[in-house]
Design an enzyme around this catalytic site. Structure first.
Site, mmCIF file in Angstrom:
data_model
loop_
_atom_site.group_PDB
_atom_site.id
_atom_site.type_symbol
_atom_site.label_atom_id
_atom_site.label_comp_id
_atom_site.label_asym_id
_atom_site.label_seq_id
_atom_site.Cartn_x
_atom_site.Cartn_y
_atom_site.Cartn_z
ATOM 1 N N HIS A 1 1.345 3.159 8.122
ATOM 2 C CA HIS A 1 2.412 3.866 7.385
ATOM 3 C C HIS A 1 3.476 4.365 8.358
ATOM 4 C CE1 HIS A 1 1.448 4.398 3.076
ATOM 5 N NE2 HIS A 1 0.192 4.255 3.428
ATOM 6 N N PHE B 1 4.159 9.722 1.783
ATOM 7 C CA PHE B 1 3.493 9.245 0.574
ATOM 8 C C PHE B 1 4.448 9.112 -0.614
ATOM 9 C CE2 PHE B 1 -0.951 10.792 1.982
ATOM 10 C CZ PHE B 1 -1.273 9.527 2.427
ATOM 11 N N HIS C 1 2.563 6.165 -7.439
ATOM 12 C CA HIS C 1 1.982 6.613 -6.179
ATOM 13 C C HIS C 1 2.469 8.007 -5.837
ATOM 14 C CE1 HIS C 1 1.258 6.606 -1.737
ATOM 15 N NE2 HIS C 1 0.109 6.148 -2.175
ATOM 16 N N HIS D 1 -5.094 2.930 8.486
ATOM 17 C CA HIS D 1 -4.232 3.086 7.310
ATOM 18 C C HIS D 1 -3.028 3.979 7.599
ATOM 19 C CE1 HIS D 1 -3.201 5.882 3.960
ATOM 20 N NE2 HIS D 1 -2.801 4.737 3.441
ATOM 21 N N HIS E 1 -1.758 -2.191 1.685
ATOM 22 C CA HIS E 1 -2.927 -1.647 0.989
ATOM 23 C C HIS E 1 -3.901 -2.718 0.516
ATOM 24 C CE1 HIS E 1 -3.349 2.673 0.835
ATOM 25 N NE2 HIS E 1 -2.080 2.683 1.198
ATOM 26 N N HIS F 1 -5.456 11.209 -1.969
ATOM 27 C CA HIS F 1 -5.688 10.902 -0.559
ATOM 28 C C HIS F 1 -6.633 11.943 0.049
ATOM 29 C CE1 HIS F 1 -1.823 9.070 -1.631
ATOM 30 N NE2 HIS F 1 -2.251 8.073 -0.873
HETATM 31 CU CU1 C2O Z 1 -1.573 6.201 -1.229
HETATM 32 CU CU2 C2O Z 1 -1.360 4.394 2.012
HETATM 33 O O1 C2O Z 1 -1.167 5.563 0.588
#
Ligand code: C2O
Length: 421
Positions: free
Chosen positions: A171, A188, A19, A167, A201, A40
């Site tokens: 985070h 990230f 990631h 989303h 996710h 993203h």
């Molecule tokens: Cu690739 Cu929620 O992040």
């Protein structure tokens, strides 16, 4: 997974690095100067993460010798799921992570990042955020999925409504503010080190599936992207046998073909259209003491601003509010909400017709600190709910949810929803 040697590509360490690599400029676009690759803030967001979870799940299944193993989704769109699932809070569990915001371990999630502390209001805010980003605020497939991103173009052309909305909020909600960059979930590069990330996710992935399956057909003209640059985009992952494999966006579009589906359960947000707000909206319409948008832009957003925007056309045209050339400092959490003819000016409440939508980003590291993006918010339903379709202009309020500088908005305008190619 955590017990595998660190250099095994299936180890938890390496899975998290995947990631990190795809979102912090580890890869360059070959032959494209200093342009890097970012999954993203564009149409790659849903397909990349779907493939990422696909292999993560298969690796776990293989390690426990259960090919039917399925990654659970954290159902933060239902009031019953709006706290961190308690199984993640046991310090002795492998899915525990010490780097989480201690204030939010048992709190109701705040999908709007309004900071409201009343749990009931948070729940209604959350349902409104979901209705807006899934149904009300999008005119075309890109508004939901994210904007086109191709070889030779810069990163982050524009995140879809779901990516920048719920989303991002989750985070930041989970990430630990005591850490220098909001680790783990709040940045990230480190998000993959919190096992909760994958269940978060899984629910984001579910939102894509639901958007395609249950959203009424009249809401967007098409839910498919047929552009070959999208369909033929590919990613590299290690599979459950530690073999490197290349996978394509076009093979991620139907989860049933990938071997999984998601349990069909209640969707309380699906009917959560905010109440009509006509009477006071009419009062607002007669007041003309707001500055014209042109006098304020480009706008360095550091406080609440309110201004008047001229409409292109009266009547019930499918109109879109476009915020363009949004230049953001990618290293910071940034968020702002947009309201139209807001009557009560209580920015802690989102469950009202005046709420048009949101921009937000998860902080990340990138070769270039600044990035430029844009968003579009569909106004058709909002006009209807407020009976302002026949007015010549609207009054827009922009409310920042972060503190300090970091966002400049180049311009704002209303356009008619252009016919689809
Ligand atoms: Cu690739 Cu929620 O992040």
């Amino acid at each position: 997974m955590k017990e595998l040697p660190e250099d095994d590509p299936r180890s938890f360490m390496q899975q998290a690095y995947i990631h990190c690599a795809y979102c912090n400029g580890a890869y360059n676009q070959p032959g494209q100067g200093d342009l890097d690759i970012q999954v993203h803030n564009s149409w790659l967001f849903f397909p990349f993460h779907r493939w990422y979870l696909y292999f993560y799940e298969r690796i776990l299944g293989k390690l426990i010798d259960d090919p039917t193993f399925a990654l659970p989704f954290w159902n933060w769109v239902n009031p019953k799921g709006m706290t961190i699932p308690p199984i993640f809070l046991d310090p002795n569990a492998a899915i525990y992570d010490a780097k989480r915001n201690p204030a939010n371990l048992k709190a109701v999630v705040d999908l709007g990042r309004t900071g409201n502390e009343d749990p009931m209001q948070l729940v209604t805010n959350n349902l409104t955020v979901m209705y807006t980003e899934m149904v009300r605020g999008n005119a075309d497939v890109y508004d939901f999925m994210g904007q086109p991103y191709r070889e030779g173009t810069p990163v982050s052309p524009g995140p879809g409504s779901s990516e920048r909305g719920s989303h991002t909020a989750l985070h930041i909600f989970v990430g630990d503010p005591r850490e220098p960059s909001g680790e783990d979930m709040g940045n990230f590069y480190s998000a993959g080190w919190d096992p909760l990330f994958y269940c978060h996710h899984a629910n984001v992935d579910r939102m894509w599936l639901l958007w395609k399956d249950v959203l009424p057909k009249d809401k967007v003209p098409t839910k498919d992207i047929t552009d070959p640059d999208y369909l033929n985009a590919s990613f590299l992952f290690y599979d459950e046998n530690a073999q490197l494999v290349r996978v394509y966006v076009k093979d991620s579009l139907d989860t049933r073909k990938m071997g999984y589906d998601l349990q069909r359960i209640d969707l309380p947000w699906l009917d959560y259209r905010p109440p009509i707000q006509m009477a006071l909206a009419r009062i607002k319409r007669t007041s003309s003491f707001f500055p014209k948008a042109a006098s304020l832009f480009p706008l360095n957003l550091t406080k609440v601003v309110r201004f008047e925007v001229q409409k292109t056309k009266k009547g019930k045209a499918d109109e879109l509010l476009v915020l363009e050339n949004i230049t953001v400092d990618t290293t910071k959490f940034l968020k702002f909400d947009v309201f139209v003819n807001d009557e009560d000016d209580n920015p802690l409440e989102l469950d009202k017709a005046a709420y048009a939508g949101t921009y937000a980003q998860v902080p990340h590291k990138s070769p270039k600190k600044l990035s430029t993006t844009s968003i579009r918010l569909k106004l058709t339903d909002l006009y209807e709910d407020m009976d302002i379709g026949d007015d010549d202009s609207i009054v827009v309020t922009i409310v920042p949810r972060h503190s300090g500088p970091g966002v400049t908005i180049g311009g704002i305008k209303i356009i008619e929803n252009p016919p689809k190619a």
